[in-house]
Design a protein around this motif. Structure first.
Motif, mmCIF file in Angstrom:
data_model
loop_
_atom_site.group_PDB
_atom_site.id
_atom_site.type_symbol
_atom_site.label_atom_id
_atom_site.label_comp_id
_atom_site.label_asym_id
_atom_site.label_seq_id
_atom_site.Cartn_x
_atom_site.Cartn_y
_atom_site.Cartn_z
ATOM 1 N N GLY A 14 0.776 -1.228 0.000
ATOM 2 C CA GLY A 14 0.000 0.000 0.000
ATOM 3 C C GLY A 14 0.806 1.275 0.000
ATOM 4 O O GLY A 14 0.257 2.365 0.153
ATOM 5 N N ARG A 15 2.105 1.189 -0.140
ATOM 6 C CA ARG A 15 2.984 2.366 -0.197
ATOM 7 C C ARG A 15 3.828 2.288 -1.460
ATOM 8 O O ARG A 15 3.882 1.267 -2.126
ATOM 9 C CB ARG A 15 3.903 2.430 1.030
ATOM 10 C CG ARG A 15 3.156 2.760 2.309
ATOM 11 C CD ARG A 15 4.073 2.967 3.490
ATOM 12 N NE ARG A 15 5.205 3.849 3.269
ATOM 13 C CZ ARG A 15 5.198 5.174 3.422
ATOM 14 N NH1 ARG A 15 4.100 5.789 3.757
ATOM 15 N NH2 ARG A 15 6.291 5.876 3.234
ATOM 16 N N CYS A 16 4.507 3.374 -1.750
ATOM 17 C CA CYS A 16 5.396 3.426 -2.917
ATOM 18 C C CYS A 16 6.800 3.742 -2.449
ATOM 19 O O CYS A 16 6.995 4.509 -1.509
ATOM 20 C CB CYS A 16 4.932 4.514 -3.886
ATOM 21 S SG CYS A 16 3.280 4.237 -4.513
ATOM 22 N N TRP A 17 7.773 3.179 -3.118
ATOM 23 C CA TRP A 17 9.151 3.553 -2.861
ATOM 24 C C TRP A 17 9.887 3.674 -4.179
ATOM 25 O O TRP A 17 9.491 3.093 -5.179
ATOM 26 C CB TRP A 17 9.850 2.609 -1.879
ATOM 27 C CG TRP A 17 9.996 1.185 -2.316
ATOM 28 C CD1 TRP A 17 9.062 0.194 -2.262
ATOM 29 C CD2 TRP A 17 11.171 0.580 -2.861
ATOM 30 N NE1 TRP A 17 9.573 -0.979 -2.735
ATOM 31 C CE2 TRP A 17 10.869 -0.782 -3.102
ATOM 32 C CE3 TRP A 17 12.450 1.043 -3.172
ATOM 33 C CZ2 TRP A 17 11.798 -1.670 -3.636
ATOM 34 C CZ3 TRP A 17 13.375 0.155 -3.698
ATOM 35 C CH2 TRP A 17 13.050 -1.180 -3.932
ATOM 36 N N VAL A 18 10.925 4.481 -4.167
ATOM 37 C CA VAL A 18 11.646 4.842 -5.388
ATOM 38 C C VAL A 18 13.123 4.558 -5.201
ATOM 39 O O VAL A 18 13.702 4.869 -4.161
ATOM 40 C CB VAL A 18 11.474 6.351 -5.703
ATOM 41 C CG1 VAL A 18 12.141 6.714 -7.006
ATOM 42 C CG2 VAL A 18 10.008 6.734 -5.705
ATOM 43 N N GLU A 19 13.720 3.976 -6.233
ATOM 44 C CA GLU A 19 15.169 3.770 -6.235
ATOM 45 C C GLU A 19 15.770 4.391 -7.487
ATOM 46 O O GLU A 19 15.103 4.497 -8.520
ATOM 47 C CB GLU A 19 15.516 2.287 -6.162
ATOM 48 C CG GLU A 19 15.078 1.487 -7.376
ATOM 49 C CD GLU A 19 15.502 0.037 -7.327
ATOM 50 O OE1 GLU A 19 16.683 -0.229 -7.012
ATOM 51 O OE2 GLU A 19 14.654 -0.830 -7.616
#
Length: 115
Positions: A14-19
């Motif tokens: 339910g969350r977003c993460w960026v690399e």
């Protein structure tokens, strides 16, 4: 010196993460894709600024067409690293403030220096 780097956006729990594949240790996240994108711009800018301040060579961004992911999607994130530069040099300033503000600050122990 505005610059853009490819980033991979992931959605997980339910969350977003960026690399940023070109920048080891540069990550960001957010509750939504939009929030993660805004946070990624800030993370990228601060990361690149940190490299510049430490005289570390900044890697060139990869061509976005060469970056892919099995569990996310690729996008470009643009930023202006110099916006995140914060000089730590002290500058002495003399100023006048209203008496009521001074009194209130002293009551709250906010004045560090006095005349």
């Amino acid at each position: 010196m505005k610059t853009a780097y490819p980033a991979i956006m992931h959605e997980e729990d339910g969350r977003c993460w960026v690399e940023f594949p070109d920048l080891e240790g540069c990550f960001s996240d957010g509750d939504t894709i939009a929030e993660a994108a805004v946070n990624a711009e800030e993370a990228l800018g601060a990361y690149l600024c940190s490299l510049m301040e430490r005289d570390i060579v900044i890697p060139a961004p990869s061509d976005i067409r060469s970056v892919s992911s099995d569990d996310g999607f690729t996008t470009l994130v643009a930023t202006e690293p110099l916006m995140y530069h914060r000089s730590t040099k002290a500058v002495k300033k003399t100023l006048t403030i209203p008496e009521w503000l001074n009194d209130e600050a002293e009551k709250r122990h906010l004045i560090l220096f006095s005349n």
